[in-house]
Enzyme design. Structure first.
Site, mmCIF file in Angstrom:
data_model
loop_
_atom_site.group_PDB
_atom_site.id
_atom_site.type_symbol
_atom_site.label_atom_id
_atom_site.label_comp_id
_atom_site.label_asym_id
_atom_site.label_seq_id
_atom_site.Cartn_x
_atom_site.Cartn_y
_atom_site.Cartn_z
ATOM 1 N N ARG A 49 0.868 -1.174 0.000
ATOM 2 C CA ARG A 49 0.000 0.000 0.000
ATOM 3 C C ARG A 49 0.908 1.228 0.000
ATOM 4 O O ARG A 49 2.121 1.108 0.107
ATOM 5 C CB ARG A 49 -1.027 -0.006 1.152
ATOM 6 C CG ARG A 49 -0.657 -0.666 2.426
ATOM 7 C CD ARG A 49 0.450 0.011 3.167
ATOM 8 N NE ARG A 49 0.220 1.441 3.347
ATOM 9 C CZ ARG A 49 1.140 2.339 3.648
ATOM 10 N NH1 ARG A 49 2.411 1.974 3.791
ATOM 11 N NH2 ARG A 49 0.852 3.607 3.789
ATOM 12 N N ARG A 91 -7.307 -0.220 -6.791
ATOM 13 C CA ARG A 91 -7.536 0.856 -5.819
ATOM 14 C C ARG A 91 -7.752 2.156 -6.598
ATOM 15 O O ARG A 91 -6.999 2.457 -7.515
ATOM 16 C CB ARG A 91 -6.358 0.979 -4.838
ATOM 17 C CG ARG A 91 -6.225 -0.290 -3.968
ATOM 18 C CD ARG A 91 -5.447 -0.066 -2.717
ATOM 19 N NE ARG A 91 -6.110 0.802 -1.766
ATOM 20 C CZ ARG A 91 -5.478 1.358 -0.729
ATOM 21 N NH1 ARG A 91 -4.177 1.154 -0.554
ATOM 22 N NH2 ARG A 91 -6.129 2.131 0.115
ATOM 23 N N GLN A 197 -2.099 2.434 9.933
ATOM 24 C CA GLN A 197 -0.797 2.519 9.236
ATOM 25 C C GLN A 197 0.241 3.251 10.094
ATOM 26 O O GLN A 197 1.434 2.984 9.996
ATOM 27 C CB GLN A 197 -0.956 3.253 7.892
ATOM 28 C CG GLN A 197 -1.670 2.453 6.816
ATOM 29 C CD GLN A 197 -3.152 2.750 6.776
ATOM 30 O OE1 GLN A 197 -3.751 3.116 7.783
ATOM 31 N NE2 GLN A 197 -3.759 2.587 5.626
ATOM 32 N N ASP A 238 -1.916 10.913 -2.075
ATOM 33 C CA ASP A 238 -2.326 9.885 -3.037
ATOM 34 C C ASP A 238 -2.676 10.474 -4.392
ATOM 35 O O ASP A 238 -2.589 9.810 -5.417
ATOM 36 C CB ASP A 238 -3.508 9.086 -2.498
ATOM 37 C CG ASP A 238 -3.016 8.154 -1.411
ATOM 38 O OD1 ASP A 238 -2.849 8.613 -0.272
ATOM 39 O OD2 ASP A 238 -2.744 6.981 -1.723
ATOM 40 N N ASN A 248 -5.314 12.458 0.632
ATOM 41 C CA ASN A 248 -4.406 11.601 1.403
ATOM 42 C C ASN A 248 -5.259 10.829 2.403
ATOM 43 O O ASN A 248 -6.489 10.976 2.469
ATOM 44 C CB ASN A 248 -3.325 12.442 2.098
ATOM 45 C CG ASN A 248 -2.218 11.569 2.681
ATOM 46 O OD1 ASN A 248 -1.707 10.665 2.006
ATOM 47 N ND2 ASN A 248 -1.864 11.790 3.923
ATOM 48 N N LYS A 249 -4.597 10.016 3.194
ATOM 49 C CA LYS A 249 -5.285 9.135 4.149
ATOM 50 C C LYS A 249 -6.327 9.875 4.968
ATOM 51 O O LYS A 249 -6.089 11.002 5.404
ATOM 52 C CB LYS A 249 -4.231 8.493 5.055
ATOM 53 C CG LYS A 249 -4.733 7.520 6.091
ATOM 54 C CD LYS A 249 -5.644 6.455 5.545
ATOM 55 C CE LYS A 249 -5.036 5.660 4.410
ATOM 56 N NZ LYS A 249 -6.054 4.838 3.692
#
Ligand code: MRU
Length: 351
Positions: A49, A91, A197, A238, A248-249
């Site tokens: 990932r 993804r 993460q 991302d 992003n996350k």
């Protein structure tokens, strides 16, 4: 074991080996992928990932598809198109996946070649993408390190480290480069619910190298900022839209809002491959919605009551106005981003 020697992805004897990131930090194991189907499954199930690592893995997936088509005598162009379609669906948010696949496609579409030559050329390209990612991270590490004070505490969210890339990392690459330059940097790692993460990967990766790291619950970030305990926020990305909005996350947006409230710079580190100039703003970035099971608990432990509804968006979009600077391998962009990103993309890559 040092993460300098841990390779997130490696090409060994005709196969792609990936650290199984679902098992960290309890177990350190590689998963061996010998086909494009196995690579697609590894990306979809989070064995690998992180946007740049996903791109590299997909490139190797295409190389494996070419090897397979050659050894089975299948039609090469249609096999590779099928592999592209399989991988692109794994993804949706990290644009590095499409970037790497399109770069691979441009190689197999170049000129008519024998099946042997196509397979060889695609492996060479995947290895180049892998090596270039490490070089890009080292370049953005050097540029980003210069922005940090000699002594500082950096808060990061998710894992934008060696484990999320081909090596060195983007956000954590800046920390590594700053420390190598003699700066005293400590990291505060958000645990990054629900997939953890931060707790599982960032904490582990930094601990391996003896880089000072303190783990916090995501909800503690605002309190620590209000106490003057954070000097800078550095996160990865991302996908970055043409206007500088950053996907992003999940949770990055609230960290950026808090940073602005407390006058703390919020830096985003990413290779130019993460910039999607075809999207005007972050509103158009597809946001992956993952299984609600990740919110109900972790592994075998479930803490939510049976039958409850849950939402699990895996990413959010931080508006460009909250981003103090975008750190890339080609240079540092600041707002207004529409202009600075255009200039960055037009610039020549550093040798
Ligand atoms: O769902 P993940 O773990 O793939 O999400 C990763 C992130 O959001 C990272 O911050 C991003 O990919 C940058 S990695 C250098």
């Amino acid at each position: 074991m040092s993460t300098q020697r841990v390779e997130t992805l490696r090409w060994r004897e005709g196969a792609l080996e990936l650290i199984d990131q679902r098992l960290l930090p309890r177990r350190f194991e590689y998963v061996r992928c010998t086909s494009v189907v196995e690579v697609a499954s590894a990306i979809a199930t989070m064995v690998v990932r992180g946007a740049p690592a996903i791109g590299c893995a997909a490139a190797y997936g295409i190389a494996l598809a070419a090897q397979e088509a050659r050894s089975l005598g299948r039609d090469m162009p249609s096999s590779l198109e099928q592999a592209f379609e399989l991988l692109i669906l794994t993804r949706p948010t990290a644009v590095n996946l499409r970037w790497a696949l399109e770069r691979m496609r441009s190689r197999w579409q170049q000129s008519p070649m024998s099946a042997h030559d196509v397979a060889q050329r695609l492996l060479t390209e995947a290895l180049a993408i892998h090596a270039e990612d490490i070089a890009a991270n080292q370049a953005m590490g050097r540029l980003g390190a210069a922005l940090l004070p000699d002594r500082c505490v950096v808060l990061t969210h998710c894992n934008a480290g060696a484990l999320a890339t081909a090596g060195h990392g983007t956000a954590l690459g800046i920390v590594r480069s700053a420390i190598a330059a003699g700066k005293k940097v400590e990291v505060i790692a958000d645990e990054t619910r629900p997939f953890l993460q931060g707790a599982r990967l960032t904490a582990w990766e930094l601990q391996q190298e003896g880089i000072p790291v303190t783990l916090i619950a995501d909800s503690a970030a605002g309190y620590l900022m209000s106490q003057g305990g954070i000097d800078a926020v550095i996160v990865g990305a991302d996908r970055v839209a043409a206007n500088g909005d950053v996907a992003n996350k999940i949770g990055t947006y609230q960290v950026a809002v808090l940073a602005q409230r407390h006058g703390i710079p919020c830096y985003v580190a990413c290779p130019v491959a993460t910039i999607d100039s075809s999207l005007q703003t972050g509103k158009d970035i597809p946001i992956e919605e993952r299984s609600a099971d990740e919110v109900f608990g972790f592994g075998d432990r479930i803490w939510a009551p049976p039958g409850i509804r849950a939402r699990n968006p895996a990413f959010d979009v931080t508006p460009a106005e909250l981003v103090s600077a975008l750190i890339t391998e080609r240079g540092i962009a600041r707002g207004p981003y529409t202009t600075s990103i255009t200039a960055l993309l037009a610039s020549t890559p550093n040798p």
